[in-house]
Design a protein around this motif. Structure first.
Motif, PDB file in Angstrom:
ATOM      1  N   PHE A  78     -15.461 -11.228  41.285  1.00 30.67           N
ATOM      2  CA  PHE A  78     -14.008 -11.404  41.194  1.00 30.67           C
ATOM      3  C   PHE A  78     -13.379 -10.730  42.404  1.00 30.67           C
ATOM      4  O   PHE A  78     -14.061 -10.046  43.190  1.00 30.67           O
ATOM      5  CB  PHE A  78     -13.442 -10.847  39.879  1.00 30.67           C
ATOM      6  CG  PHE A  78     -13.407  -9.346  39.790  1.00 30.67           C
ATOM      7  CD1 PHE A  78     -12.257  -8.628  40.124  1.00 30.67           C
ATOM      8  CD2 PHE A  78     -14.522  -8.637  39.356  1.00 30.67           C
ATOM      9  CE1 PHE A  78     -12.218  -7.248  40.028  1.00 30.67           C
ATOM     10  CE2 PHE A  78     -14.489  -7.250  39.254  1.00 30.67           C
ATOM     11  CZ  PHE A  78     -13.335  -6.554  39.589  1.00 30.67           C
ATOM     12  N   CYS A  79     -12.098 -10.909  42.568  1.00 31.87           N
ATOM     13  CA  CYS A  79     -11.404 -10.271  43.697  1.00 31.87           C
ATOM     14  C   CYS A  79      -9.992  -9.896  43.275  1.00 31.87           C
ATOM     15  O   CYS A  79      -9.462 -10.394  42.280  1.00 31.87           O
ATOM     16  CB  CYS A  79     -11.382 -11.196  44.919  1.00 31.87           C
ATOM     17  SG  CYS A  79     -10.295 -12.639  44.750  1.00 31.87           S
ATOM     18  N   VAL A  80      -9.406  -9.011  44.056  1.00 32.61           N
ATOM     19  CA  VAL A  80      -7.992  -8.648  43.873  1.00 32.61           C
ATOM     20  C   VAL A  80      -7.268  -9.043  45.150  1.00 32.61           C
ATOM     21  O   VAL A  80      -7.562  -8.533  46.232  1.00 32.61           O
ATOM     22  CB  VAL A  80      -7.812  -7.148  43.591  1.00 32.61           C
ATOM     23  CG1 VAL A  80      -6.327  -6.813  43.498  1.00 32.61           C
ATOM     24  CG2 VAL A  80      -8.530  -6.756  42.303  1.00 32.61           C
ATOM     25  N   GLN A  81      -6.339  -9.958  45.013  1.00 34.53           N
ATOM     26  CA  GLN A  81      -5.551 -10.439  46.153  1.00 34.53           C
ATOM     27  C   GLN A  81      -4.233  -9.671  46.198  1.00 34.53           C
ATOM     28  O   GLN A  81      -3.492  -9.644  45.213  1.00 34.53           O
ATOM     29  CB  GLN A  81      -5.298 -11.936  46.012  1.00 34.53           C
ATOM     30  CG  GLN A  81      -4.665 -12.600  47.212  1.00 34.53           C
ATOM     31  CD  GLN A  81      -4.384 -14.073  46.932  1.00 34.53           C
ATOM     32  OE1 GLN A  81      -3.446 -14.406  46.190  1.00 34.53           O
ATOM     33  NE2 GLN A  81      -5.187 -14.957  47.484  1.00 34.53           N
ATOM     34  N   THR A  82      -3.937  -9.031  47.310  1.00 33.14           N
ATOM     35  CA  THR A  82      -2.791  -8.116  47.369  1.00 33.14           C
ATOM     36  C   THR A  82      -1.726  -8.510  48.369  1.00 33.14           C
ATOM     37  O   THR A  82      -0.641  -7.934  48.366  1.00 33.14           O
ATOM     38  CB  THR A  82      -3.261  -6.704  47.741  1.00 33.14           C
ATOM     39  OG1 THR A  82      -3.615  -6.678  49.135  1.00 33.14           O
ATOM     40  CG2 THR A  82      -4.456  -6.280  46.915  1.00 33.14           C
ATOM     41  N   GLY A  83      -2.001  -9.442  49.258  1.00 35.85           N
ATOM     42  CA  GLY A  83      -1.037  -9.741  50.309  1.00 35.85           C
ATOM     43  C   GLY A  83      -1.128  -8.782  51.467  1.00 35.85           C
ATOM     44  O   GLY A  83      -0.291  -8.810  52.367  1.00 35.85           O
ATOM     45  N   PHE A  98      -3.702  -1.016  46.444  1.00 38.48           N
ATOM     46  CA  PHE A  98      -3.456  -1.275  45.026  1.00 38.48           C
ATOM     47  C   PHE A  98      -4.260  -0.299  44.177  1.00 38.48           C
ATOM     48  O   PHE A  98      -5.115   0.440  44.683  1.00 38.48           O
ATOM     49  CB  PHE A  98      -3.841  -2.715  44.657  1.00 38.48           C
ATOM     50  CG  PHE A  98      -5.312  -3.007  44.777  1.00 38.48           C
ATOM     51  CD1 PHE A  98      -6.155  -2.969  43.674  1.00 38.48           C
ATOM     52  CD2 PHE A  98      -5.879  -3.299  46.013  1.00 38.48           C
ATOM     53  CE1 PHE A  98      -7.512  -3.241  43.775  1.00 38.48           C
ATOM     54  CE2 PHE A  98      -7.241  -3.572  46.137  1.00 38.48           C
ATOM     55  CZ  PHE A  98      -8.052  -3.532  45.016  1.00 38.48           C
ATOM     56  N   GLU A  99      -3.974  -0.308  42.893  1.00 33.33           N
ATOM     57  CA  GLU A  99      -4.728   0.466  41.916  1.00 33.33           C
ATOM     58  C   GLU A  99      -5.421  -0.498  40.972  1.00 33.33           C
ATOM     59  O   GLU A  99      -4.790  -1.419  40.448  1.00 33.33           O
ATOM     60  CB  GLU A  99      -3.791   1.380  41.135  1.00 33.33           C
ATOM     61  CG  GLU A  99      -4.476   2.184  40.040  1.00 33.33           C
ATOM     62  CD  GLU A  99      -3.484   3.021  39.245  1.00 33.33           C
ATOM     63  OE1 GLU A  99      -2.969   4.010  39.818  1.00 33.33           O
ATOM     64  OE2 GLU A  99      -3.203   2.671  38.084  1.00 33.33           O
ATOM     65  N   LEU A 100      -6.713  -0.305  40.784  1.00 28.99           N
ATOM     66  CA  LEU A 100      -7.473  -1.142  39.851  1.00 28.99           C
ATOM     67  C   LEU A 100      -7.767  -0.335  38.601  1.00 28.99           C
ATOM     68  O   LEU A 100      -8.303   0.776  38.681  1.00 28.99           O
ATOM     69  CB  LEU A 100      -8.777  -1.626  40.481  1.00 28.99           C
ATOM     70  CG  LEU A 100      -9.637  -2.544  39.600  1.00 28.99           C
ATOM     71  CD1 LEU A 100      -8.899  -3.849  39.294  1.00 28.99           C
ATOM     72  CD2 LEU A 100     -10.985  -2.837  40.259  1.00 28.99           C
ATOM     73  N   LYS A 150      -8.653   3.599  39.690  1.00 31.69           N
ATOM     74  CA  LYS A 150      -8.935   4.067  41.046  1.00 31.69           C
ATOM     75  C   LYS A 150      -8.004   3.342  42.012  1.00 31.69           C
ATOM     76  O   LYS A 150      -7.731   2.145  41.857  1.00 31.69           O
ATOM     77  CB  LYS A 150     -10.390   3.784  41.437  1.00 31.69           C
ATOM     78  CG  LYS A 150     -10.778   4.261  42.850  1.00 31.69           C
ATOM     79  CD  LYS A 150     -12.238   3.982  43.137  1.00 31.69           C
ATOM     80  CE  LYS A 150     -12.599   4.343  44.573  1.00 31.69           C
ATOM     81  NZ  LYS A 150     -12.434   5.798  44.839  1.00 31.69           N
ATOM     82  N   LYS A 151      -7.520   4.074  43.025  1.00 35.36           N
ATOM     83  CA  LYS A 151      -6.652   3.485  44.037  1.00 35.36           C
ATOM     84  C   LYS A 151      -7.474   3.080  45.257  1.00 35.36           C
ATOM     85  O   LYS A 151      -8.382   3.796  45.671  1.00 35.36           O
ATOM     86  CB  LYS A 151      -5.555   4.472  44.441  1.00 35.36           C
ATOM     87  CG  LYS A 151      -4.558   4.762  43.331  1.00 35.36           C
ATOM     88  CD  LYS A 151      -3.467   5.711  43.792  1.00 35.36           C
ATOM     89  CE  LYS A 151      -2.468   5.973  42.663  1.00 35.36           C
ATOM     90  NZ  LYS A 151      -1.390   6.902  43.087  1.00 35.36           N
ATOM     91  N   ILE A 164     -13.441  -6.372  27.876  1.00 39.15           N
ATOM     92  CA  ILE A 164     -13.238  -5.623  29.118  1.00 39.15           C
ATOM     93  C   ILE A 164     -11.982  -6.155  29.793  1.00 39.15           C
ATOM     94  O   ILE A 164     -11.811  -7.371  29.950  1.00 39.15           O
ATOM     95  CB  ILE A 164     -14.455  -5.758  30.056  1.00 39.15           C
ATOM     96  CG1 ILE A 164     -15.702  -5.190  29.385  1.00 39.15           C
ATOM     97  CG2 ILE A 164     -14.192  -5.063  31.386  1.00 39.15           C
ATOM     98  CD1 ILE A 164     -16.980  -5.409  30.173  1.00 39.15           C
ATOM     99  N   TYR A 165     -11.103  -5.239  30.176  1.00 38.67           N
ATOM    100  CA  TYR A 165      -9.852  -5.599  30.837  1.00 38.67           C
ATOM    101  C   TYR A 165      -9.899  -5.126  32.291  1.00 38.67           C
ATOM    102  O   TYR A 165     -10.284  -3.987  32.570  1.00 38.67           O
ATOM    103  CB  TYR A 165      -8.650  -4.937  30.151  1.00 38.67           C
ATOM    104  CG  TYR A 165      -8.531  -5.199  28.667  1.00 38.67           C
ATOM    105  CD1 TYR A 165      -7.780  -6.273  28.188  1.00 38.67           C
ATOM    106  CD2 TYR A 165      -9.160  -4.359  27.746  1.00 38.67           C
ATOM    107  CE1 TYR A 165      -7.660  -6.503  26.819  1.00 38.67           C
ATOM    108  CE2 TYR A 165      -9.044  -4.583  26.388  1.00 38.67           C
ATOM    109  CZ  TYR A 165      -8.304  -5.660  25.927  1.00 38.67           C
ATOM    110  OH  TYR A 165      -8.185  -5.880  24.576  1.00 38.67           O
ATOM    111  N   LEU A 166      -9.485  -6.003  33.207  1.00 40.06           N
ATOM    112  CA  LEU A 166      -9.319  -5.656  34.616  1.00 40.06           C
ATOM    113  C   LEU A 166      -7.846  -5.835  34.962  1.00 40.06           C
ATOM    114  O   LEU A 166      -7.289  -6.936  34.806  1.00 40.06           O
ATOM    115  CB  LEU A 166     -10.191  -6.538  35.507  1.00 40.06           C
ATOM    116  CG  LEU A 166     -11.705  -6.345  35.368  1.00 40.06           C
ATOM    117  CD1 LEU A 166     -12.445  -7.470  36.074  1.00 40.06           C
ATOM    118  CD2 LEU A 166     -12.130  -4.986  35.931  1.00 40.06           C
TER     119      LEU A 166
END
Length: 271
Positions: A128-133, A137-139, A222-223, A261-263
């Protein structure tokens, strides 16, 4: 005779007055007065209307002060909007590989995904990925604990190079991906959020009391800084705007329980 002399003397006096002041009073010929000029008329009006003049001067002074204050505020506000312009928060998205839209990650055992089984213990890895622009961010990761022996690990992911064995691979959004895990398990450096304890209320269930402990999610976070972003998935981005991850899970398949599980990605104002 005397009358003639007096008339001649009076004529001489008038003649001398005309010679001394040939234009009469200086405003016209032959002693005729010219109309007063604009400045002289203003002076004459002010002299005869002193109170009204003072009121007008006071009003003009007030207007000038207000104009100065307004212009000063406008210039200062304009300067502030240029120097201290506030950046809008980035739109964070938790997505699948290749930044494909996804509502949930399939965590069921599937050998076609490369999942393995040793005895009753299954192990799977999901991308998976986190797209931030382009911002940091904090996950947050939270999970229930119904399954005894459930282990969760989280790693940053990067594209495989020549000769590298992929940890996850497939096709998403019509494009292939092949990622490998790198660095250490990130969850070991996540900060846990205190468990309120058995029977206590918590942020998940609010005022509900006596919630079974294993049903309450355990939270940790975690940031990540924008320098850690390692992929570009947005059109128009000048640099990396996404961080790729691989989540690894293992559990005893004989356990007849279910966990969630929540992300969650949270904005940290670009830090």
């Amino acid at each position: 005779m005397d009358e003639q002399l007096n008339a001649r003397e009076q004529g001489d006096i008038k003649h001398n007055e005309g010679a001394a002041n040939p234009g009469g009073n200086g405003f016209g010929s032959h002693g005729e007065a010219r109309p007063a000029g604009r400045i002289e008329r203003i002076k004459a009006w002010v002299s005869g209307h002193r109170r009204e003049s003072l009121a007008i001067m006071g009003l003009l002074a007030v207007l000038l002060v207000l104009l100065g204050l307004t212009l000063g505020w406008f210039v200062d506000a304009n300067r502030g909007s240029t120097v201290g312009k506030i950046k809008e928060p980035a739109e964070l998205k938790v997505l699948g590989p290749n930044a494909t839209a996804t509502e949930q990650i399939d965590l069921s055992y599937n050998p076609e995904y490369g999942d393995t089984k040793t005895g009753n213990t299954v192990t799977l890895k999901r991308a998976f990925c986190v797209q931030t622009g382009g911002d940091g961010f904090e996950l947050q990761l939270a999970n229930t604990t119904n399954i005894t022996g459930l282990t969760i690990e989280l790693y940053k992911a990067e594209d495989t190079g020549p000769g590298d064995a992929p940890d996850v691979r497939g096709i998403a959004g019509g494009k292939p991906y092949s990622w490998k895990m790198y660095e250490t398990d990130l969850l070991k450096s996540f900060t846990p959020i205190e468990d309120p304890g058995e029977g206590a209320s918590d942020p998940t269930f609010k005022d509900y009391q006596n919630v079974q402990r294993n049903a309450r999610p355990l939270y940790r976070y975690k940031k990540f800084g924008k320098s850690e972003l390692n992929a570009k998935t947005l059109d128009g981005s000048t640099g990396n705007d996404t961080l790729n991850f691989i989540i690894k899970l293992s559990w005893d398949e004989s356990a007849k329980e279910t966990d969630v599980i929540y992300l969650i990605a949270r904005n940290t104002s670009g830090k």
